[in-house]
Scaffold this motif. Sequence first.
Motif, short mmCIF file in Angstrom:
data_model
loop_
_atom_site.label_atom_id
_atom_site.label_comp_id
_atom_site.label_asym_id
_atom_site.label_seq_id
_atom_site.Cartn_x
_atom_site.Cartn_y
_atom_site.Cartn_z
N ALA A 83 -13.38 10.51 -8.69
CA ALA A 83 -13.15 9.61 -7.56
C ALA A 83 -11.68 9.66 -7.16
CB ALA A 83 -13.54 8.18 -7.93
N GLU A 84 -11.45 9.21 -5.93
CA GLU A 84 -10.09 9.22 -5.39
C GLU A 84 -9.87 7.96 -4.56
OE1 GLU A 84 -7.39 12.02 -2.42
OE2 GLU A 84 -9.39 12.67 -2.97
N ILE A 85 -8.67 7.41 -4.65
CA ILE A 85 -8.27 6.34 -3.75
C ILE A 85 -7.70 7.03 -2.51
CG2 ILE A 85 -6.71 4.38 -3.39
CD1 ILE A 85 -8.94 3.88 -5.46
N TYR A 86 -8.32 6.79 -1.36
CA TYR A 86 -7.87 7.42 -0.12
C TYR A 86 -6.72 6.64 0.51
CZ TYR A 86 -12.68 9.21 -0.52
OH TYR A 86 -13.85 9.74 -0.96
N ALA A 87 -6.72 5.34 0.32
CA ALA A 87 -5.67 4.50 0.92
C ALA A 87 -5.52 3.24 0.07
CB ALA A 87 -6.05 4.12 2.34
N LEU A 88 -4.28 2.86 -0.14
CA LEU A 88 -3.96 1.59 -0.79
C LEU A 88 -2.66 1.11 -0.15
CD1 LEU A 88 -4.25 -0.65 -2.94
CD2 LEU A 88 -3.05 0.86 -4.53
N ALA A 89 -2.71 -0.04 0.48
CA ALA A 89 -1.51 -0.57 1.14
C ALA A 89 -1.55 -2.09 1.11
CB ALA A 89 -1.44 -0.09 2.59
N VAL A 90 -0.39 -2.67 0.85
CA VAL A 90 -0.21 -4.12 0.91
C VAL A 90 0.98 -4.36 1.83
CG1 VAL A 90 0.37 -6.20 -0.39
CG2 VAL A 90 -1.16 -4.50 -1.40
N HIS A 91 0.82 -5.29 2.75
CA HIS A 91 1.90 -5.59 3.69
C HIS A 91 3.17 -5.88 2.90
CE1 HIS A 91 4.21 -7.54 6.81
NE2 HIS A 91 3.37 -7.00 7.69
N PRO A 92 4.30 -5.32 3.30
CA PRO A 92 5.55 -5.49 2.53
C PRO A 92 5.90 -6.92 2.19
CG PRO A 92 5.86 -3.85 4.24
CD PRO A 92 4.49 -4.45 4.47
N GLY A 93 5.62 -7.86 3.06
CA GLY A 93 5.94 -9.26 2.79
C GLY A 93 5.09 -9.87 1.68
N HIS A 94 4.07 -9.16 1.26
CA HIS A 94 3.15 -9.68 0.23
C HIS A 94 3.11 -8.79 -1.02
CE1 HIS A 94 1.65 -12.82 2.86
NE2 HIS A 94 1.76 -11.93 3.83
N GLN A 95 3.98 -7.80 -1.07
CA GLN A 95 4.03 -6.94 -2.26
C GLN A 95 4.68 -7.68 -3.42
OE1 GLN A 95 5.98 -3.31 -1.01
NE2 GLN A 95 4.25 -2.70 0.26
N GLY A 96 4.33 -7.26 -4.62
CA GLY A 96 4.93 -7.85 -5.82
C GLY A 96 4.25 -9.13 -6.28
N HIS A 97 3.09 -9.46 -5.71
CA HIS A 97 2.38 -10.69 -6.07
C HIS A 97 1.02 -10.41 -6.70
CE1 HIS A 97 5.42 -13.02 -3.95
NE2 HIS A 97 5.29 -12.17 -2.95
N GLY A 98 0.75 -9.16 -7.05
CA GLY A 98 -0.51 -8.82 -7.72
C GLY A 98 -1.63 -8.39 -6.79
N HIS A 99 -1.39 -8.36 -5.49
CA HIS A 99 -2.45 -8.00 -4.55
C HIS A 99 -2.87 -6.54 -4.69
CE1 HIS A 99 -1.74 -11.89 -2.88
NE2 HIS A 99 -0.56 -11.57 -2.39
N GLY A 100 -1.91 -5.64 -4.81
CA GLY A 100 -2.23 -4.22 -4.98
C GLY A 100 -3.01 -3.97 -6.26
N ARG A 101 -2.59 -4.61 -7.32
CA ARG A 101 -3.27 -4.50 -8.61
C ARG A 101 -4.72 -4.99 -8.49
NH1 ARG A 101 -1.12 -4.31 -13.79
NH2 ARG A 101 0.91 -4.53 -12.81
N ALA A 102 -4.90 -6.14 -7.84
CA ALA A 102 -6.25 -6.71 -7.68
C ALA A 102 -7.12 -5.80 -6.82
CB ALA A 102 -6.16 -8.10 -7.08
N LEU A 103 -6.56 -5.25 -5.76
CA LEU A 103 -7.31 -4.34 -4.90
C LEU A 103 -7.74 -3.08 -5.66
CD1 LEU A 103 -5.20 -4.67 -1.65
CD2 LEU A 103 -7.66 -5.17 -1.84
N LEU A 104 -6.78 -2.48 -6.37
CA LEU A 104 -7.08 -1.26 -7.10
C LEU A 104 -8.15 -1.50 -8.17
CD1 LEU A 104 -6.49 1.73 -7.38
CD2 LEU A 104 -4.60 1.15 -8.91
N LYS A 105 -8.04 -2.61 -8.87
CA LYS A 105 -9.03 -2.94 -9.91
C LYS A 105 -10.41 -3.20 -9.30
CE LYS A 105 -5.97 -4.47 -13.52
NZ LYS A 105 -6.20 -5.00 -14.84
N ALA A 106 -10.45 -3.86 -8.15
CA ALA A 106 -11.73 -4.15 -7.50
C ALA A 106 -12.44 -2.88 -7.08
CB ALA A 106 -11.52 -5.07 -6.30
N VAL A 107 -11.71 -1.96 -6.46
CA VAL A 107 -12.37 -0.73 -6.01
C VAL A 107 -12.68 0.16 -7.21
CG1 VAL A 107 -10.44 0.85 -5.48
CG2 VAL A 107 -12.46 0.84 -4.04
N ALA A 108 -11.88 0.12 -8.26
CA ALA A 108 -12.19 0.88 -9.48
C ALA A 108 -13.50 0.38 -10.08
CB ALA A 108 -11.05 0.78 -10.50
N ALA A 109 -13.70 -0.94 -10.06
CA ALA A 109 -14.96 -1.50 -10.58
C ALA A 109 -16.14 -1.04 -9.73
CB ALA A 109 -14.88 -3.03 -10.60
#
Length: 161
Positions: A83-109
Amino acid sequence: MPIRYALPPDADVMAEITCATFAEFEDFDVTREQSAANWRRNLLGEAAERPRPHHTRIAELPDGTVIGLVMGGPADPALGLDAEIYALAVHPGHQGHGHGRALLKAVAADLCADGFGSLAIRVLAINKRARRFYTSLGGVLAGEVSPDEVFYAWPEIAALL
């Protein structure tokens, strides 16, 4: 922060987040309109061409404002992973708050539930912040895709869950 499955995602919202995320890179010269057109074309193409469905998730604030996105599915065979992640992006004003981690984990599941066993993600070689992020999640630098891109791998997608 709610993370939900989005199908089909809104190309304009995805373009806004993508352009904001990549604006820090000097040579990123894609306009919001071009990005939206690319997203529309790619999302339609993904739905029609992939042998298995792709998975898209979005992160949104309680008021419904979309602040991040992730899309993944079957990997390019050249990467040597399932599998491959084609796109992962979090708006810069919201980076560093765990959103990217939560997104990546959700799609990995999602991908794991579909039977995928390994995962890759491409990243611009100059994107040091993203590279540190993938390493912090256990991703291993697995190779160079082009002179400008490298990719990280999780040989066992379950390691992200």
